[in-house]
Motif scaffolding. Sequence first.
Motif, PDB file in Angstrom:
ATOM      1  N   SER A   1       3.375  -1.167   4.481  1.00  0.00           N
ATOM      2  CA  SER A   1       2.048  -0.649   4.118  1.00  0.00           C
ATOM      3  C   SER A   1       1.445   0.159   5.263  1.00  0.00           C
ATOM      4  N   ILE A   2       1.630  -0.319   6.477  1.00  0.00           N
ATOM      5  CA  ILE A   2       1.101   0.398   7.648  1.00  0.00           C
ATOM      6  C   ILE A   2       1.754   1.769   7.768  1.00  0.00           C
ATOM      7  N   VAL A   3       3.072   1.821   7.611  1.00  0.00           N
ATOM      8  CA  VAL A   3       3.789   3.095   7.703  1.00  0.00           C
ATOM      9  C   VAL A   3       3.298   4.061   6.624  1.00  0.00           C
ATOM     10  N   HIS A   4       3.108   3.540   5.410  1.00  0.00           N
ATOM     11  CA  HIS A   4       2.649   4.410   4.321  1.00  0.00           C
ATOM     12  C   HIS A   4       1.330   5.084   4.671  1.00  0.00           C
ATOM     13  N   TYR A   5       0.332   4.290   5.054  1.00  0.00           N
ATOM     14  CA  TYR A   5      -0.988   4.873   5.295  1.00  0.00           C
ATOM     15  C   TYR A   5      -1.018   5.730   6.559  1.00  0.00           C
ATOM     16  N   ALA A   6      -0.214   5.373   7.546  1.00  0.00           N
ATOM     17  CA  ALA A   6      -0.146   6.197   8.750  1.00  0.00           C
ATOM     18  C   ALA A   6       0.417   7.584   8.433  1.00  0.00           C
ATOM     19  N   LYS A   7       1.383   7.638   7.535  1.00  0.00           N
ATOM     20  CA  LYS A   7       1.981   8.923   7.173  1.00  0.00           C
ATOM     21  C   LYS A   7       1.079   9.744   6.269  1.00  0.00           C
ATOM     22  N   HIS A   8       0.352   9.073   5.371  1.00  0.00           N
ATOM     23  CA  HIS A   8      -0.469   9.803   4.409  1.00  0.00           C
ATOM     24  C   HIS A   8      -1.852  10.143   4.949  1.00  0.00           C
ATOM     25  N   PHE A   9      -2.278   9.431   5.989  1.00  0.00           N
ATOM     26  CA  PHE A   9      -3.576   9.714   6.601  1.00  0.00           C
ATOM     27  C   PHE A   9      -3.399   9.802   8.119  1.00  0.00           C
ATOM     28  N   PRO A  10      -2.663  10.823   8.564  1.00  0.00           N
ATOM     29  CA  PRO A  10      -2.325  10.916   9.980  1.00  0.00           C
ATOM     30  C   PRO A  10      -3.558  11.002  10.864  1.00  0.00           C
ATOM     31  N   GLY A  11      -3.492  10.267  11.974  1.00  0.00           N
ATOM     32  CA  GLY A  11      -4.592  10.273  12.933  1.00  0.00           C
ATOM     33  C   GLY A  11      -5.689   9.279  12.644  1.00  0.00           C
ATOM     34  N   MET A  12      -5.647   8.631  11.475  1.00  0.00           N
ATOM     35  CA  MET A  12      -6.697   7.675  11.120  1.00  0.00           C
ATOM     36  C   MET A  12      -6.350   6.283  11.637  1.00  0.00           C
ATOM     37  N   PRO A  13      -7.323   5.583  12.249  1.00  0.00           N
ATOM     38  CA  PRO A  13      -7.084   4.179  12.589  1.00  0.00           C
ATOM     39  C   PRO A  13      -6.842   3.362  11.315  1.00  0.00           C
ATOM     40  N   LEU A  14      -6.032   2.327  11.426  1.00  0.00           N
ATOM     41  CA  LEU A  14      -5.704   1.463  10.298  1.00  0.00           C
ATOM     42  C   LEU A  14      -6.203   0.056  10.595  1.00  0.00           C
ATOM     43  N   TYR A  15      -6.800  -0.578   9.596  1.00  0.00           N
ATOM     44  CA  TYR A  15      -7.334  -1.937   9.763  1.00  0.00           C
ATOM     45  C   TYR A  15      -6.897  -2.744   8.550  1.00  0.00           C
ATOM     46  N   ILE A  16      -6.248  -3.888   8.789  1.00  0.00           N
ATOM     47  CA  ILE A  16      -5.871  -4.781   7.688  1.00  0.00           C
ATOM     48  C   ILE A  16      -7.118  -5.577   7.321  1.00  0.00           C
ATOM     49  N   VAL A  17      -7.813  -5.140   6.296  1.00  0.00           N
ATOM     50  CA  VAL A  17      -9.100  -5.724   5.922  1.00  0.00           C
ATOM     51  C   VAL A  17      -8.917  -7.053   5.190  1.00  0.00           C
ATOM     52  N   GLU A  18      -7.800  -7.192   4.460  1.00  0.00           N
ATOM     53  CA  GLU A  18      -7.502  -8.465   3.792  1.00  0.00           C
ATOM     54  C   GLU A  18      -6.006  -8.727   3.804  1.00  0.00           C
ATOM     55  N   ASN A  19      -5.664  -9.980   4.047  1.00  0.00           N
ATOM     56  CA  ASN A  19      -4.299 -10.459   3.895  1.00  0.00           C
ATOM     57  C   ASN A  19      -4.336 -11.979   3.886  1.00  0.00           C
ATOM     58  N   GLY A  20      -3.573 -12.604   2.997  1.00  0.00           N
ATOM     59  CA  GLY A  20      -3.560 -14.060   2.968  1.00  0.00           C
ATOM     60  C   GLY A  20      -2.488 -14.600   2.056  1.00  0.00           C
ATOM     61  N   LEU A  21      -2.377 -15.911   2.040  1.00  0.00           N
ATOM     62  CA  LEU A  21      -1.360 -16.621   1.250  1.00  0.00           C
ATOM     63  C   LEU A  21      -2.041 -17.547   0.253  1.00  0.00           C
ATOM     64  N   PRO A  22      -1.802 -17.358  -1.054  1.00  0.00           N
ATOM     65  CA  PRO A  22      -2.398 -18.263  -2.041  1.00  0.00           C
ATOM     66  C   PRO A  22      -1.584 -19.531  -2.233  1.00  0.00           C
ATOM     67  N   THR A  23      -2.278 -20.602  -2.546  1.00  0.00           N
ATOM     68  CA  THR A  23      -1.628 -21.821  -3.001  1.00  0.00           C
ATOM     69  C   THR A  23      -2.227 -22.207  -4.346  1.00  0.00           C
ATOM     70  N   ASP A  24      -1.583 -23.113  -5.026  1.00  0.00           N
ATOM     71  CA  ASP A  24      -2.116 -23.671  -6.267  1.00  0.00           C
ATOM     72  C   ASP A  24      -2.730 -25.017  -5.915  1.00  0.00           C
ATOM     73  N   ASN A  25      -4.041 -25.019  -5.713  1.00  0.00           N
ATOM     74  CA  ASN A  25      -4.759 -26.230  -5.306  1.00  0.00           C
ATOM     75  C   ASN A  25      -4.147 -26.867  -4.058  1.00  0.00           C
ATOM     76  N   GLY A  26      -3.770 -26.018  -3.110  1.00  0.00           N
ATOM     77  CA  GLY A  26      -3.251 -26.500  -1.842  1.00  0.00           C
ATOM     78  C   GLY A  26      -1.754 -26.681  -1.797  1.00  0.00           C
ATOM     79  N   HIS A  27      -1.055 -26.370  -2.886  1.00  0.00           N
ATOM     80  CA  HIS A  27       0.386 -26.601  -2.942  1.00  0.00           C
ATOM     81  C   HIS A  27       1.123 -25.323  -3.332  1.00  0.00           C
ATOM     82  N   ARG A  28       2.337 -25.203  -2.831  1.00  0.00           N
ATOM     83  CA  ARG A  28       3.232 -24.121  -3.225  1.00  0.00           C
ATOM     84  C   ARG A  28       4.587 -24.720  -3.590  1.00  0.00           C
ATOM     85  N   GLY A  29       5.174 -24.242  -4.676  1.00  0.00           N
ATOM     86  CA  GLY A  29       6.466 -24.743  -5.096  1.00  0.00           C
ATOM     87  C   GLY A  29       7.561 -24.469  -4.087  1.00  0.00           C
TER      88      GLY A  29
END
Length: 449
Positions: free
Chosen positions: A304-332
């Motif tokens: 994702s970083i490479v994509h936006y760096a190439k399509h918006f050259p010279g622009m700073p990039l900030y990961i505004v959201e990223n996370g891991l979901p669970t199902d009520n605290g559990h993952r299979g």
Amino acid sequence: MRSVSLVVTRKLLAQVLVVCLAASALIAGSAHAGAQTRAVEGFHWGVATSGFQVEGSNADSNWKRHVDGAASRGEADPVNDAVDFWNRYEEDIARAADMGVTTFRLSVEWSRIEPQPGQYDEQALRRYDDILSTIRAHGMTPMITMVHYVYPGWLVDRGGFLSPDAVEAFGRYAELITERWAGDGTMWVTFNEPLVFFSHELRIGLVGLHQFNAFRDNVVAAHKLGYHAAHRADPDAMVTANEAYLPAFAPATDDLLLNHIRGELDFIGIDYYYGIALDNLTTIRAAWDDFAGVRPQPEGMYESIVHYAKHFPGMPLYIVENGLPTDNGHRGDAIDRGDYLRDTVFWIQRAVADGYPVIGYNHWSLVDNYEWGSYDSRFGLYQVDVLTDPALERRPTSGVDAYRDVITRGGVPEGYRPVLPVGMCSLGTIPDTCLNPVDVHGPLATLAG
């Protein structure tokens, strides 16, 4: 014909996999051999929340109306008081500060600030004054989202964001909040994921598919008003409208939104959650809200970083959201939140070491919250059992210690290797990621807050 097609498809897939494996073996250890480890100062280590999802005591809005109706029919969890951030903000902000967080993303609720057109709730404004002062008192920079899918009920009555006066009404609201809270490094997100915003409005019956262009045009016009309002209040303001990275579809989503506002962006806000690869097609489960059933691909962060760096050259990039979901605290698959967080940061450090201009990362989210109809999907560094625990106790997950350690170190240490397996041939960048996979043995940048 069907059986013949399946046989051919399987043979082709097998051939592609053989090529990918061979290319990986040849390239591993050779890519980026000449790159140097970098140290980046002033990196933003953040957490993220959204008003409607955590505050409680919600005012009349598009989402409050939808949720109340859906909950009464047994089609959604009632939002109730969510995790009651409106009253517990001091303790939650202190939890973020204790991890060493330097940026705190939140949204302010337009419906709470302007309950009737032209009438502003001073008590609500003063509460937000206190929340933002508390964030700053802990040494953190606020990142304020103006609209995180939610807007006042009175605007719903006028046609929502298809209303002829929606843009003007938003402009007045943006002027008010930027004049009040801009400065001291405050960052701004005008609209959270505008394309997902449209899909939400479609879901709750406020727009039709044929109205996309009109909706998008109004959001684009409103974004520009918010951007210029923030810059009038603070010429040094950093403003964006974050967008979700969708592998294989990112160029199209750029054309649908970001290319319309590239002149009014100070940085590119990236939301990354899911990857898709030849050996991982589980992303389809997100289509029916089985978020915890999606196998995460932290290395897709690099893509994702490479994509936006190439399509918006010279622009700073900030990961505004990223996370891991669970199902009520559990993952299979038993994937651990701490491991996921460290792996994700690893790939950000690889990207920065390779010269990509990433300036910050926000983990979604600080605490479990209301995921637009349900409390089942848990993204919080702190787990909260909203529907079963009247005390709304915040219980730390493994992500808390992991994030604290990452921030203290400025990332994962040199020599760290990802715990989660790398997907084989991202469908977003075939054939490049098949022939030139990112080298897990490359250098890592140090990201000092």
